[in-house]
Write an enzyme that holds these catalytic residues in place. Structure first.
Site, PDB file in Angstrom:
ATOM      1  N   PRO A   2       0.637  -1.062  -0.003  1.00 45.89           N
ATOM      2  CA  PRO A   2       0.309  -0.247  -0.112  1.00 45.89           C
ATOM      3  C   PRO A   2       1.118   1.642   0.290  1.00 45.89           C
ATOM      4  O   PRO A   2       1.933   1.487   0.870  1.00 45.89           O
ATOM      5  CB  PRO A   2      -0.809  -0.118   1.601  1.00 45.89           C
ATOM      6  CG  PRO A   2      -0.355  -1.470   1.566  1.00 45.89           C
ATOM      7  CD  PRO A   2       0.834  -1.726   1.101  1.00 45.89           C
ATOM      8  N   GLU A   3       0.656   2.064  -0.873  1.00 43.72           N
ATOM      9  CA  GLU A   3       1.112   3.630  -0.692  1.00 43.72           C
ATOM     10  C   GLU A   3       0.074   4.411  -0.710  1.00 43.72           C
ATOM     11  O   GLU A   3      -1.346   3.278  -0.134  1.00 43.72           O
ATOM     12  CB  GLU A   3       1.726   4.373  -2.329  1.00 43.72           C
ATOM     13  CG  GLU A   3       2.886   3.466  -2.382  1.00 43.72           C
ATOM     14  CD  GLU A   3       3.825   3.924  -3.463  1.00 43.72           C
ATOM     15  OE1 GLU A   3       3.382   4.981  -3.467  1.00 43.72           O
ATOM     16  OE2 GLU A   3       4.963   3.344  -4.074  1.00 43.72           O
TER      17      GLU A   3
END
Length: 275
Positions: A2-3
């Site tokens: 995840p960004e």
DNA sequence: CGTTACCCCTGGAGGC
DNA sequence: TGCCTCCAGGGGTAAC
């Protein structure tokens, strides 16, 4: 994985189902992720209603009646974390470390590498939590613009790419989008931050914003699939121009994309198009 | 103070 | 097939 876009899309996927619901059970199958999970946390959570879900950087913040005797559940997906909504009673699989059960649905947190974080903050003022208080600006806020970043980098001689990933400066820009944004802006990731002109920062910041917003929009169109599927993050494999394209031809000039290591992370860029 | 190295952890890919 | 090494979308901490 995840960004910021993945975290934001996860949040949006939960909004139709979780806020307003009361936690009826909390199960922690691992004693710790990045941090220890307090033994008393489950009993503290049970009975509290989730009023809203917000985001600060890559942290998801669950408001559990924080203004009337509750607090905040702080969740970070780390490197490999993901959230899903499953039917109550769905058997858990390996690495499914946390379940928050509501009446109609169960929020399940999976994290093979366990770099994720689950924290509890008692009371209303979650922004004063030590991990949140030190965070930099939101990259999608008005405060984050070219002039601001130019001013912030006058005494920074480090290469721009690792600086973009410094959450004390600006949050949410991870390894993929740092490379992608710099490519879009035509700036070399190796260039010292204090040797980039104001004008070029005025190109870079909108490039960052566009990169993040495009990715959120792409994920947003398949939000339901993301939070409800048991598949991976396939819907986030947005086309990257340079990331993970070592030795492939640059989309603009055709010369090979180069890969280098900066502060322990892989960087991808086109030496011809980025200066 | 700013910058970098190291570490947490599991799993997949590729070399031999 | 097995074993080894390296790599992975994060980030806090310690050391230079």
């Amino acid at each position: 994985m995840p960004e910021l876009p993945e975290v934001e899309v996860s949040r949006q996927g939960l909004l139709p189902f979780v806020p307003g619901q009361r936690i009826v059970d909390a199960i922690f199958r691992a004693p710790r992720l990045r941090h220890e999970i307090p033994a008393a946390l489950a009993s503290r959570l049970i009975g509290l209603r989730v009023d809203s879900i917000s985001r600060r950087g890559k942290y998801l913040l669950f408001d559990c009646e924080s203004r009337c005797g509750g607090g905040w559940l702080i969740l970070h997906l780390g490197m490999s974390g993901s959230l899903r909504l499953v039917a109550p009673g769905t058997p858990h699989q390996k690495h499914d470390h946390v379940d928050l059960a509501f009446a109609q649905t169960t929020l399940r947190f999976r994290d093979p590498r366990r770099f994720g974080t689950l924290l509890w903050h008692e009371g209303a003022d979650v922004e004063r939590h030590p991990l949140l208080a030190v965070l930099g600006v939101e990259p999608l806020s008005d405060e984050f613009d070219g002039d601001w970043l130019f001013a912030q980098t006058r005494r920074r001689s480090a290469p721009i790419k690792p600086l973009l990933m410094d959450s004390h400066l600006v949050v949410g820009i991870g390894n993929i989008y740092a490379s992608e944004s710099l490519f879009q802006a035509g700036i070399s990731p190796l260039r010292a931050a204090n040797r980039i002109s104001r004008e070029r920062y005025r190109v870079l910041v909108p490039a960052i914003r566009a990169t993040l917003e495009t990715s959120i929009a792409a994920g947003g169109s398949s939000v339901r699939d993301y939070v409800h599927s048991d598949g991976g993050a396939g819907c986030f494999q947005i086309s990257c121009a340079v990331y993970d394209r070592h030795r492939e031809p640059c989309a603009k000039c055709g010369r090979p994309v180069r890969s280098v290591r900066q502060a322990g992370r892989s960087t991808f860029y086109c030496p011809h198009c980025q200066r």
